[in-house]
Design a protein around this motif. Structure first.
Motif, PDB file in Angstrom:
ATOM      1  N   VAL A   1       0.838  -1.197   0.000  1.00  0.00           N
ATOM      2  CA  VAL A   1       0.000   0.000   0.000  1.00  0.00           C
ATOM      3  C   VAL A   1       0.876   1.251   0.000  1.00  0.00           C
ATOM      4  CG1 VAL A   1      -1.919  -1.092   1.247  1.00  0.00           C
ATOM      5  CG2 VAL A   1      -0.143   0.107   2.521  1.00  0.00           C
ATOM      6  N   SER A   2       0.259   2.348  -0.364  1.00  0.00           N
ATOM      7  CA  SER A   2       0.844   3.670  -0.192  1.00  0.00           C
ATOM      8  C   SER A   2      -0.101   4.434   0.718  1.00  0.00           C
ATOM      9  CB  SER A   2       0.981   4.399  -1.523  1.00  0.00           C
ATOM     10  OG  SER A   2       1.892   3.727  -2.359  1.00  0.00           O
TER      11      SER A   2
ATOM     12  N   LYS B   1       4.757  18.979   4.775  1.00  0.00           N
ATOM     13  CA  LYS B   1       3.342  18.937   5.160  1.00  0.00           C
ATOM     14  C   LYS B   1       2.692  17.609   4.777  1.00  0.00           C
ATOM     15  CE  LYS B   1       2.842  23.358   6.356  1.00  0.00           C
ATOM     16  NZ  LYS B   1       2.839  23.685   7.750  1.00  0.00           N
ATOM     17  N   ASP B   2       3.102  17.070   3.633  1.00  0.00           N
ATOM     18  CA  ASP B   2       2.508  15.835   3.117  1.00  0.00           C
ATOM     19  C   ASP B   2       3.605  14.811   2.870  1.00  0.00           C
ATOM     20  OD1 ASP B   2      -0.149  16.970   2.888  1.00  0.00           O
ATOM     21  OD2 ASP B   2       0.656  18.120   1.207  1.00  0.00           O
ATOM     22  N   LYS B   3       3.293  13.553   3.172  1.00  0.00           N
ATOM     23  CA  LYS B   3       4.282  12.500   3.000  1.00  0.00           C
ATOM     24  C   LYS B   3       3.561  11.221   2.587  1.00  0.00           C
ATOM     25  CE  LYS B   3       8.381  10.696   5.272  1.00  0.00           C
ATOM     26  NZ  LYS B   3       9.423  11.011   4.345  1.00  0.00           N
ATOM     27  N   VAL B   4       4.225  10.410   1.761  1.00  0.00           N
ATOM     28  CA  VAL B   4       3.687   9.131   1.325  1.00  0.00           C
ATOM     29  C   VAL B   4       4.601   8.030   1.861  1.00  0.00           C
ATOM     30  CG1 VAL B   4       3.048   7.682  -0.639  1.00  0.00           C
ATOM     31  CG2 VAL B   4       2.808  10.178  -0.788  1.00  0.00           C
TER      32      VAL B   4
ATOM     33  N   ILE C   1      -5.481   5.766   1.553  1.00  0.00           N
ATOM     34  CA  ILE C   1      -4.571   4.633   1.364  1.00  0.00           C
ATOM     35  C   ILE C   1      -4.819   4.071  -0.022  1.00  0.00           C
ATOM     36  CG2 ILE C   1      -3.892   2.344   2.200  1.00  0.00           C
ATOM     37  CD1 ILE C   1      -4.984   3.244   4.970  1.00  0.00           C
ATOM     38  N   GLU C   2      -3.731   3.862  -0.752  1.00  0.00           N
ATOM     39  CA  GLU C   2      -3.815   3.355  -2.117  1.00  0.00           C
ATOM     40  C   GLU C   2      -3.239   1.940  -2.162  1.00  0.00           C
ATOM     41  OE1 GLU C   2      -2.966   5.901  -5.884  1.00  0.00           O
ATOM     42  OE2 GLU C   2      -1.052   5.056  -5.210  1.00  0.00           O
ATOM     43  N   PHE C   3      -3.998   1.015  -2.743  1.00  0.00           N
ATOM     44  CA  PHE C   3      -3.576  -0.378  -2.872  1.00  0.00           C
ATOM     45  C   PHE C   3      -3.111  -0.623  -4.297  1.00  0.00           C
ATOM     46  CE2 PHE C   3      -6.161  -0.442   0.841  1.00  0.00           C
ATOM     47  CZ  PHE C   3      -5.769  -1.532   1.600  1.00  0.00           C
TER      48      PHE C   3
END
Length: 123
Positions: A56-57, A69-72, A106-108
């Motif tokens: 996942v991401s 501010k944003d993180k993956v 959340i990306e699968f």
């Protein structure tokens, strides 16, 4: 708190009580009950549990951070709880403990297994 109790594992796995009834927490549920998902737990937690082992991401936002501010975070779902997700990244050997409060989505990379008991039946 007496550190000896924690070291001897008296606190992890200690059941939570509701009145006089012990309610199992994540540490007290035996392995034969891992498929059972109590109704009172969050939908995100349930979906992540039935997708354990999938890549996942996780997209997170940290509004108070100054440098980012944003993180993956990308990795394999190892565990999830009411307030966290644990990922392992086989590419760099790192493990991540991510707080649910910061999750945007959340990306699968493959189809998502769902928990059918939470969706109304059609008909």
């Amino acid at each position: 708190m007496n550190n000896n109790n924690y070291i001897n594992n008296k606190f992890p796995g200690t059941p939570i009580y509701s009145g006089n009834i012990a309610v199992p927490n994540q540490n007290t549920i035996n392995t034969s009950m891992q498929e059972y998902i109590p109704d009172e737990q969050s939908y995100i937690e349930n979906i992540l549990r039935v997708n354990k082992g999938k890549k996942v991401s996780v997209y997170q936002s940290f509004s108070d951070a100054e440098s980012w501010k944003d993180k993956v975070f990308t990795g394999i779902v190892e565990q999830s709880g009411r307030d966290h997700i644990i990922l392992s990244d086989p590419n760099n050997g790192k493990w991540y403990l991510l707080l649910m409060i910061y999750v945007d989505y959340i990306e699968f990379d493959e189809p998502i297994n769902t928990v059918s008991q939470f969706y109304p039946s059609k008909g």
